[in-house]
Motif scaffolding. Structure first.
Motif, short mmCIF file in Angstrom:
data_model
loop_
_atom_site.label_atom_id
_atom_site.label_comp_id
_atom_site.label_asym_id
_atom_site.label_seq_id
_atom_site.Cartn_x
_atom_site.Cartn_y
_atom_site.Cartn_z
N ASN A 1 44.46 33.42 39.20
CA ASN A 1 45.26 32.51 38.38
C ASN A 1 45.31 31.10 38.95
O ASN A 1 45.44 30.12 38.22
CB ASN A 1 46.68 33.05 38.22
N GLU A 2 45.20 31.00 40.28
CA GLU A 2 45.32 29.70 40.94
C GLU A 2 43.98 29.02 41.21
O GLU A 2 43.95 27.85 41.58
CB GLU A 2 46.03 29.87 42.29
N ARG B 1 36.86 43.02 42.49
CA ARG B 1 36.59 41.59 42.42
C ARG B 1 36.20 41.04 43.79
O ARG B 1 36.48 41.63 44.83
CB ARG B 1 37.83 40.85 41.90
N THR B 2 35.55 39.88 43.75
CA THR B 2 35.21 39.15 44.97
C THR B 2 35.78 37.74 44.86
O THR B 2 35.54 37.05 43.86
CB THR B 2 33.69 39.07 45.17
N TYR B 3 36.53 37.36 45.86
CA TYR B 3 37.11 36.01 45.94
C TYR B 3 36.26 35.20 46.90
O TYR B 3 35.98 35.63 48.01
CB TYR B 3 38.55 36.09 46.43
N ARG B 4 35.83 34.02 46.45
CA ARG B 4 35.03 33.15 47.29
C ARG B 4 35.66 31.76 47.29
O ARG B 4 36.19 31.31 46.28
CB ARG B 4 33.59 33.06 46.77
N ARG B 5 35.58 31.09 48.45
CA ARG B 5 36.11 29.74 48.54
C ARG B 5 35.44 28.98 49.67
O ARG B 5 34.84 29.56 50.58
CB ARG B 5 37.62 29.72 48.71
N VAL C 1 47.39 40.43 44.83
CA VAL C 1 46.90 39.29 45.60
C VAL C 1 45.71 38.66 44.89
O VAL C 1 45.64 37.44 44.71
CB VAL C 1 46.50 39.72 47.03
N PHE C 2 44.78 39.47 44.45
CA PHE C 2 43.60 38.94 43.76
C PHE C 2 43.97 38.38 42.39
O PHE C 2 43.35 37.41 41.92
CB PHE C 2 42.52 40.01 43.66
#
Length: 467
Positions: free
Chosen positions: A223-224, A239-243, A217-218
């Motif tokens: 990639n996107e 990892r940390t996903y931020r949006r 998922v990460f």
């Protein structure tokens, strides 16, 4: 599991696979629980079963303080089904009843308010108002136990019309006043509340059932990622996903951490777990909506047991399922944004953000913009496929909201100039969260239904299918 005896067996074995699929209540104590509640198993004659927490609450039962049944993952059934009850449940989870009332919910579904009330009550034991009330109570509990917001602010942030209504609901659901509920917070929540400030955001644990393959998922999100709107940092595995998020009442920034899956228990089962998240909202009323959109993005309400059982029976997929149990099919935090990005591609999407995206009032690091709204793009880029798609989204000719009819949306997308069936299939999978999609030009075995989206995800992650 429709029969009561199998449900009781799930309760007796404390089977977390069914958390969120049903609830049980104990008549002698007046408490309702999740199936995996660690308390002493009640006698069968004292147990009643409910399809939803709202139905248990409507019958006068209060939430167990030990297992916190309101914190379970949502039922996977609502994403898998496409009928009016499932569409209604997705809309209620997104906060439609709080924002638009039952009349607004019914209008979006194309039914009368009476028809919606009748269908939900018949199947779930609770109508839209009761279902929304249960959701508001859960939101209020989260805010009470994880933030230092004043109780009055929490009442309105959770969607209650008045402080009195808020107090009455908290007493009915939790058998405690708001202050008592705050004081009874688990130790981890109390620690988070002591360090929480408006700048630090709202800490959350986004629960999921069974195994969860976070790495794929990460990887996909990395990639996107569109600069200005998204970023991902840290080494693989941590990892940390931020949006940024555009929400009904304001805007938000979310950070979600990659978390290794929990190991199997001694019995070989996966206990489930959660992803850590932190939400920064300009308006706390957006909490419920933001959480549900994150759950769809990370596919946290899926039933990995059902998916893996079906796909693992296929000779081609069996080794892939064994290697990655609990692989998810990611959705979208903003369905309309996702549709435009799928059509435009990452490079073009980044250009759209730079040219037309709204700048945040308070940028946070590299997160500086909201993705441009369809109406803005329709006016700024009126020609070609982009203009046609943006205009259709802006005027409602194409609906991708949680209550949209998936077949209608599919047909409307195909009618737009320049959108090919493969692109439409990807939009249907991601933006509409359909678990059973395969491009028409791909020969897919019928035995993969109703989980073809997950089957194709297995092939993509294994490198056997081009993304």
């Amino acid at each position: 599991m429709k029969d009561e005896d199998p449900r009781y067996e799930a309760v007796r074995s404390r089977d977390a696979r069914f958390d969120g699929a049903f609830f049980f209540a104990v008549e002698t104590t007046g408490i309702y629980c999740r199936p995996s509640c660690p308390a002493v198993t009640p006698k069968r004659r004292n147990v009643r079963f409910f399809a939803t927490a709202a139905a248990a609450q409507a019958d006068g039962f209060r939430a167990c303080r030990r297992c916190r049944p309101d914190a379970v993952p949502g039922s996977a059934e609502w994403n898998a089904r496409a009928d009016v009850v499932a569409r209604a449940m997705r809309l209620i989870a997104d906060g439609i009843v709080d924002r638009e009332g039952v009349a607004g919910l019914a209008a979006r579904l194309g039914y009368s308010a009476r028809q919606v009330q009748r269908q939900l009550t018949a199947e779930l034991g609770a109508g839209p108002v009761a279902l929304a009330r249960a959701q508001r109570a859960h939101t209020a509990r989260v805010l009470l136990q994880t933030t230092g917001l004043p109780v009055t602010e929490i009442a309105f942030a959770a969607g209650f019309a008045s402080v009195r209504q808020f107090n009455d609901t908290i007493r009915a659901v939790y058998a405690a006043t708001p202050s008592e509920l705050r004081a009874a917070a688990p130790r981890t929540d109390r620690a988070a509340r002591r360090t929480a400030t408006p700048a630090a955001g709202i800490p959350l644990r986004l629960a999921h059932r069974g195994p969860y393959q976070a790495r794929p998922v990460f990887d996909l999100l990395a990639n996107e990622a569109v600069p200005g709107v998204e970023e991902i940092s840290g080494p693989p595995g941590a990892r940390t996903y931020r949006r940024t998020l555009r929400l009904p009442y304001g805007t938000g920034i979310v950070a979600v951490g990659e978390r290794p899956g929990a190991p199997r228990t001694a019995s070989g089962a996966h206990p489930g777990g959660w992803l850590h998240a932190r939400l920064h909202l300009t308006d706390p009323r957006d909490l419920t909506t933001a959480v549900q959109r994150l759950r769809r993005l990370f596919d946290l309400d899926a039933d990995p047991y059902a998916v893996d059982e079906r796909l693992g029976a296929d000779a081609r997929l069996a080794p892939l399922v064994a290697a990655r149990p609990g692989l998810r099919s990611p959705g979208a935090a903003d369905p309309e944004e996702l549709a435009i990005r799928v059509m435009a591609g990452r490079t073009r999407a980044a250009e759209l953000v730079r040219r037309y995206g709204k700048t945040l009032d308070a940028p946070c690091g590299s997160l500086t913009h909201l993705f441009p709204e369809p109406a803005v793009l329709a006016e700024a880029e009126p020609g070609g496929t982009l203009g046609a798609l943006a205009a259709a989204l802006a005027d409602g000719a194409v609906r991708l909201d949680p209550g949209a009819d998936r077949d209608d949306a599919h047909d409307a997308l195909l009618a737009l100039p320049g959108l090919d069936p493969r692109t439409v299939a990807e939009i249907r999978t991601r933006a509409l969260g359909d678990p059973d999609v395969a491009p028409p030009d791909l020969d897919v075995p019928g035995g993969w239904r109703p989980w073809r989206s997950y089957a194709l995800q297995h092939l993509r992650v294994a490198g056997e299918l081009e993304s």
